[in-house]
Design an enzyme around this catalytic site. Sequence first.
Site, PDB file in Angstrom:
ATOM      1  N   TYR A   1       0.655   3.811 -11.469  1.00 45.97           N
ATOM      2  CA  TYR A   1       1.102   4.048 -10.084  1.00 45.97           C
ATOM      3  C   TYR A   1       1.777   5.412  -9.976  1.00 45.97           C
ATOM      4  CZ  TYR A   1       3.508   2.964  -5.653  1.00 45.97           C
ATOM      5  OH  TYR A   1       3.979   2.977  -4.360  1.00 45.97           O
TER       6      TYR A   1
ATOM      7  N   SER B   1       5.286   8.352  -2.722  1.00 42.18           N
ATOM      8  CA  SER B   1       6.246   7.383  -3.255  1.00 42.18           C
ATOM      9  C   SER B   1       7.361   8.141  -3.950  1.00 42.18           C
ATOM     10  CB  SER B   1       5.533   6.483  -4.274  1.00 42.18           C
ATOM     11  OG  SER B   1       6.459   5.823  -5.121  1.00 42.18           O
TER      12      SER B   1
END
Length: 266
Positions: free
Chosen positions: A160, A147
């Site tokens: 996250y 990501s």
Amino acid sequence: MNTLNKFSLEGKIALVTGAAYGIGFAIAEALADAGAKIAFNCRGQVHMDAALKAYEEKGIDAKGYFCDVTDEAQVKKMVAQIEEELGVIDILVNNAGIIKRIPMTEMSVDEFRQVVDIDLNAPFIMSKAVIPGMIKKGHGKIINICSMMSELGRETVSAYAAAKGGLKMLTKNIASEYGKYNIQCNGIGPGYIATPQTAPLREPQADGSKHPFDSFIISKTPAERWGDPEDLMGPAVFLASDASDFVNGHILYVDGGILAYIGKQP
Ligand code: NAP
Ligand code: GCO
């Protein structure tokens, strides 16, 4: 040899985790288009039924398996089933993932642990289960879906970002430890992609205006648009194919340039 042949996945067996929809589905479709036999997993019957229908509509004979990727026993059972039904896995895409958007000091330990369990521990569990077969076969490709948050932080995504940062380093470590077995482990770092995971960030406001975050991302992205799962198809085929046999431990950011850009002058 024609260079394009290096991108062929004919005869290869690919497992894409969490590929009932979203980015995983697009990547599985791409690998199938390149010739791979597709296996995927999800957790519920509703998503499984919808996914099998969607793959069939694309002309893809994908095999679906019920598996929670955080459960090592389920993972080992799924990998054994795939090896029995399709053969030893050549390509593993660790795509399954979740996000919880909660200010860190308001996030419970359990919530933090759940995100890390799925986004970081599960790729470890999955990779540990498939690498022995890849070693026996003499080759393998592992693609971890990282990501932008493998590089940057922002408010409310502490778990996250921590998990995806860890996944970047797990990618580099698998590359380091198993490169000698002709196993390449790389990452794809999508930018902001229009999927169910980011739907809350794009919902129009009550007055019909754009969600502020939607406008923010478009202003921060040189491509001036959200990514589509289709934007990840070519990069996935590249990293799954012989064309990337000397690429190892690399995170390929597919983000429209957002990580390269300081942002528009106000
Ligand atoms: P999504 O639409 O929410 O899909 C996530 C997938 O993961 C679903 O199929 C889900 O299946 C599966 N999954 C979640 N937990 C699981 C578990 N414990 N076991 C098995 N499957 C599980 O997300 P997405 O946007 O396609 O994202 C896919 C990956 O790309 C994620 O790793 C995400 O972090 C990453 N990513 C997304 C973006 C973006 O902008 N969308 C950008 C960068 C990275 P269920 O239906 O069973 O829940
Ligand atoms: C968020 C988004 C991002 C994207 C993606 C960006 O809340 O900031 O969900 O985390 O999902 O990971 O690369």
